[in-house]
Scaffold this motif. Structure first.
Motif, PDB file in Angstrom:
ATOM      1  N   VAL A  16      64.535  -8.280  -2.143  1.00 44.34           N
ATOM      2  CA  VAL A  16      65.428  -9.030  -1.260  1.00 44.34           C
ATOM      3  C   VAL A  16      64.662 -10.062  -0.434  1.00 44.34           C
ATOM      4  CG1 VAL A  16      66.967  -8.821   0.735  1.00 44.34           C
ATOM      5  CG2 VAL A  16      67.173  -7.221  -1.176  1.00 44.34           C
ATOM      6  N   LEU A  17      63.513  -9.684   0.083  1.00 44.75           N
ATOM      7  CA  LEU A  17      62.735 -10.628   0.877  1.00 44.75           C
ATOM      8  C   LEU A  17      62.193 -11.773   0.020  1.00 44.75           C
ATOM      9  CD1 LEU A  17      60.864  -8.162   3.264  1.00 44.75           C
ATOM     10  CD2 LEU A  17      62.650  -9.816   3.878  1.00 44.75           C
ATOM     11  N   LEU A  18      61.757 -11.480  -1.198  1.00 42.72           N
ATOM     12  CA  LEU A  18      61.298 -12.549  -2.085  1.00 42.72           C
ATOM     13  C   LEU A  18      62.450 -13.493  -2.436  1.00 42.72           C
ATOM     14  CD1 LEU A  18      58.889 -10.657  -4.534  1.00 42.72           C
ATOM     15  CD2 LEU A  18      58.287 -12.208  -2.663  1.00 42.72           C
ATOM     16  N   LEU A  19      63.644 -12.939  -2.601  1.00 47.46           N
ATOM     17  CA  LEU A  19      64.829 -13.764  -2.845  1.00 47.46           C
ATOM     18  C   LEU A  19      65.084 -14.692  -1.660  1.00 47.46           C
ATOM     19  CD1 LEU A  19      67.347 -14.412  -4.581  1.00 47.46           C
ATOM     20  CD2 LEU A  19      68.520 -12.539  -3.388  1.00 47.46           C
ATOM     21  N   GLU A  20      64.966 -14.160  -0.450  1.00 48.45           N
ATOM     22  CA  GLU A  20      65.143 -14.985   0.748  1.00 48.45           C
ATOM     23  C   GLU A  20      64.122 -16.114   0.793  1.00 48.45           C
ATOM     24  OE1 GLU A  20      64.515 -14.862   5.584  1.00 48.45           O
ATOM     25  OE2 GLU A  20      64.173 -13.057   4.399  1.00 48.45           O
ATOM     26  N   TYR A  21      62.849 -15.785   0.609  1.00 47.49           N
ATOM     27  CA  TYR A  21      61.799 -16.783   0.754  1.00 47.49           C
ATOM     28  C   TYR A  21      61.895 -17.867  -0.318  1.00 47.49           C
ATOM     29  CZ  TYR A  21      59.915 -13.029   3.696  1.00 47.49           C
ATOM     30  OH  TYR A  21      59.758 -12.058   4.638  1.00 47.49           O
ATOM     31  N   ALA A  22      62.181 -17.470  -1.551  1.00 49.15           N
ATOM     32  CA  ALA A  22      62.320 -18.461  -2.619  1.00 49.15           C
ATOM     33  C   ALA A  22      63.491 -19.401  -2.336  1.00 49.15           C
ATOM     34  CB  ALA A  22      62.509 -17.757  -3.964  1.00 49.15           C
ATOM     35  N   GLY A  23      64.606 -18.833  -1.880  1.00 46.03           N
ATOM     36  CA  GLY A  23      65.765 -19.659  -1.552  1.00 46.03           C
ATOM     37  C   GLY A  23      65.482 -20.625  -0.418  1.00 46.03           C
ATOM     38  N   LEU A  24      64.727 -20.175   0.584  1.00 43.74           N
ATOM     39  CA  LEU A  24      64.419 -21.042   1.722  1.00 43.74           C
ATOM     40  C   LEU A  24      63.503 -22.195   1.330  1.00 43.74           C
ATOM     41  CD1 LEU A  24      63.972 -18.402   4.568  1.00 43.74           C
ATOM     42  CD2 LEU A  24      65.845 -20.042   4.291  1.00 43.74           C
ATOM     43  N   ILE A  25      62.592 -21.949   0.397  1.00 45.02           N
ATOM     44  CA  ILE A  25      61.739 -23.046  -0.090  1.00 45.02           C
ATOM     45  C   ILE A  25      62.611 -24.164  -0.657  1.00 45.02           C
ATOM     46  CG2 ILE A  25      60.036 -23.712  -1.830  1.00 45.02           C
ATOM     47  CD1 ILE A  25      58.906 -20.841  -1.592  1.00 45.02           C
ATOM     48  N   ILE A  26      63.575 -23.784  -1.483  1.00 39.55           N
ATOM     49  CA  ILE A  26      64.460 -24.775  -2.106  1.00 39.55           C
ATOM     50  C   ILE A  26      65.308 -25.489  -1.059  1.00 39.55           C
ATOM     51  CG2 ILE A  26      66.385 -25.067  -3.703  1.00 39.55           C
ATOM     52  CD1 ILE A  26      65.258 -22.638  -5.254  1.00 39.55           C
ATOM     53  N   VAL A  27      65.849 -24.729  -0.113  1.00 41.68           N
ATOM     54  CA  VAL A  27      66.744 -25.308   0.894  1.00 41.68           C
ATOM     55  C   VAL A  27      65.994 -26.282   1.800  1.00 41.68           C
ATOM     56  CG1 VAL A  27      68.100 -24.785   2.957  1.00 41.68           C
ATOM     57  CG2 VAL A  27      68.429 -23.449   0.889  1.00 41.68           C
ATOM     58  N   PHE A  28      64.812 -25.903   2.252  1.00 44.03           N
ATOM     59  CA  PHE A  28      64.068 -26.794   3.150  1.00 44.03           C
ATOM     60  C   PHE A  28      63.638 -28.083   2.444  1.00 44.03           C
ATOM     61  CE2 PHE A  28      63.013 -22.932   5.869  1.00 44.03           C
ATOM     62  CZ  PHE A  28      63.826 -23.342   6.910  1.00 44.03           C
ATOM     63  N   LEU A  29      63.249 -27.979   1.169  1.00 43.23           N
ATOM     64  CA  LEU A  29      62.929 -29.196   0.414  1.00 43.23           C
ATOM     65  C   LEU A  29      64.168 -30.073   0.259  1.00 43.23           C
ATOM     66  CD1 LEU A  29      60.594 -27.777  -2.392  1.00 43.23           C
ATOM     67  CD2 LEU A  29      59.929 -29.194  -0.432  1.00 43.23           C
ATOM     68  N   ALA A  30      65.316 -29.430   0.070  1.00 44.19           N
ATOM     69  CA  ALA A  30      66.558 -30.191  -0.053  1.00 44.19           C
ATOM     70  C   ALA A  30      66.937 -30.868   1.259  1.00 44.19           C
ATOM     71  CB  ALA A  30      67.690 -29.271  -0.520  1.00 44.19           C
ATOM     72  N   TYR A  31      66.631 -30.227   2.400  1.00 52.69           N
ATOM     73  CA  TYR A  31      66.847 -30.892   3.692  1.00 52.69           C
ATOM     74  C   TYR A  31      66.068 -32.214   3.744  1.00 52.69           C
ATOM     75  CZ  TYR A  31      69.200 -27.135   6.342  1.00 52.69           C
ATOM     76  OH  TYR A  31      70.106 -26.222   6.820  1.00 52.69           O
ATOM     77  N   GLY A  32      64.829 -32.182   3.238  1.00 52.59           N
ATOM     78  CA  GLY A  32      64.056 -33.417   3.182  1.00 52.59           C
ATOM     79  C   GLY A  32      64.750 -34.469   2.340  1.00 52.59           C
ATOM     80  N   GLY A  33      65.430 -34.029   1.267  1.00 50.91           N
ATOM     81  CA  GLY A  33      66.155 -34.947   0.405  1.00 50.91           C
ATOM     82  C   GLY A  33      67.274 -35.688   1.110  1.00 50.91           C
ATOM     83  N   LEU A  34      67.783 -35.118   2.198  1.00 52.76           N
ATOM     84  CA  LEU A  34      68.815 -35.805   2.975  1.00 52.76           C
ATOM     85  C   LEU A  34      68.281 -37.128   3.517  1.00 52.76           C
ATOM     86  CD1 LEU A  34      70.249 -32.758   4.984  1.00 52.76           C
ATOM     87  CD2 LEU A  34      71.333 -33.909   3.060  1.00 52.76           C
TER      88      LEU A  34
END
Length: 413
Positions: free
Chosen positions: A280-298
């Motif tokens: 579960v924690l690895l799922l959280e961390y992997a998802g956050l990597i993608i989300v934060f990079l996508a924030y940069g895409g904004l």
């Protein structure tokens, strides 16, 4: 003074006077004040106090100082029981929130923020400790998931009222802060009066402890605190500054978050029980990597408000998985270590929080996308640390490195 009642005897009480019901009541009460404050904060400080990224950074730095000083809970535990301390802190959070709009200057906002933050962080420290002491290990993931759902329900109720009434009745910041904080304060007073004091099955150490075998838990807490600041401080601020969200729009976004959490949180508890904290924690961390990079895409790619809103909701949902870190610690901890370690962990969690918001406030002015790239890097570090969590952690098997050492020793015997 009320005579403490052992947890085992509390099962004979009516449901509304049992320890778990008190945990649910506190889980319901705290978000009403805290999320009312959060929902209005960015609009309030921009419209009324004229804040920029610099001032909002300093505000959140001040807000996190009590979290850094959460070890003070250990000293207060010598003066009062954890249960009473938690409810007094909840009362302080409610009262400080109620008074926030009466002091619309930079100094006034920082002062009330400090007071409400003391209430919030000391409440959260004690609340996490009581959850792990009062809830059986086998049931902890499911029950904590339901507690999260109760908090989301409270937030949804508060935000729903705010969305429906903010423009329709032209509400003022003063009234909304007063009502939100007042409800939390009233519930805290009721809980102080209505519930007996419960005796935990294992007496807690009332001293500062820092154990070597908890090092991975401490490291994960440090990284979680650093990442959380970027989400709490700058993600919502971006929605107002970049996309011009009004109060009812920000609140509507929060409502979507909490509707999803009400549904997903209990399922998260089942997921932890079925797949373990590591997954579960690895799922959280992997998802956050993608989300934060996508924030940069904004900022790099010019994505619009719909993408930003979706990312914000996903971000919030992923952070909900962090409760698996609680149950990981519950499995590896000595029972008497739970309260003092909760205080120490809160302090570790807030080390970065004391300086990071202010520092990143200056980076925000130069490069908002740079803030989110830094957050993605932090999530990568967390993912690497998460790989060290065993599938079935327990005392003596806190990390996979511990397991290798044990196997090496056995092979040499």
């Amino acid at each position: 003074m009320k005579q403490p009642i052992p947890i085992a005897q509390a099962a004979e009480f009516a449901l509304w006077r049992r320890p778990v019901f008190l945990l649910f009541l506190m889980a319901f009460a705290m978000p009403i004040a805290f999320n009312t404050w959060s929902a209005l904060l960015n609009n309030f400080v921009i419209e009324v106090a004229g804040f920029t990224g610099v001032e909002i950074g300093w505000l959140h730095t001040v807000r996190e100082i009590p979290g850094f000083l959460a070890v003070g809970v250990i000293a207060l535990m010598m003066l009062m029981r954890e249960q009473i301390l938690g409810l007094v802190a909840l009362l302080l959070l409610g009262v400080a929130t109620a008074l926030t709009a009466y002091f619309p200057s930079f100094g006034g906002i920082l002062t009330l923020t400090m007071l409400s933050s003391i209430g919030f962080h000391y409440y959260e420290t004690v609340n996490q400790s009581l959850q792990l002491q009062w809830i059986d290990k086998a049931r902890a993931p499911q029950v904590i998931g339901w507690l999260m759902a109760a908090g989301s329900a409270a937030s949804l109720l508060a935000y729903g009222v705010l969305v429906l009434t903010w423009k329709a009745f032209d509400l003022s910041y003063t009234l909304v802060y007063m009502v939100g904080g007042g409800v939390t304060a009233v519930i805290a007073i009721y809980a102080l009066i209505a519930f007996p004091q419960f005796e935990s099955p294992n007496p807690q150490l009332k001293k500062f402890i820092l154990r070597r075998r908890y090092w991975l838990y401490y490291a994960l807490q440090f990284m979680a605190g650093a990442r959380r600041q970027i989400f709490v401080v700058f993600a919502a601020f971006m929605m107002v500054e970049k996309f011009g969200f009004d109060v009812h729009q920000v609140t509507s976004l929060f409502m979507i978050n909490f509707v999803i959490n009400m549904i997903v949180a209990p399922l998260m508890g089942r997921l932890v029980s079925a797949r373990g904290e590591r997954f579960v924690l690895l799922l959280e961390y992997a998802g956050l990597i993608i989300v934060f990079l996508a924030y940069g895409g904004l900022y790099w790619l010019g994505w619009g408000v719909v993408v930003a809103s979706v990312l914000y909701v996903v971000d919030h949902m992923l952070f909900g998985l962090a409760f698996a870190l609680k149950t990981y610690f519950q499995k590896i901890a000595d029972p008497q270590d739970i309260a003092p370690t909760a205080a120490v962990a809160f302090t570790i969690n807030h080390i970065a929080a004391v300086f990071l918001p202010a520092a990143l406030g200056y980076l925000w002015i130069v490069s908002p996308s740079g803030v989110f790239i830094l957050a993605a890097a932090m999530a990568c570090v967390s993912f690497g640390l998460g790989l060290l969590i065993p599938r079935h952690p327990e005392k003596g098997y806190e990390t996979i490195l511990t397991g290798r050492v044990r196997r090496t020793i056995k092979s040499r015997l």
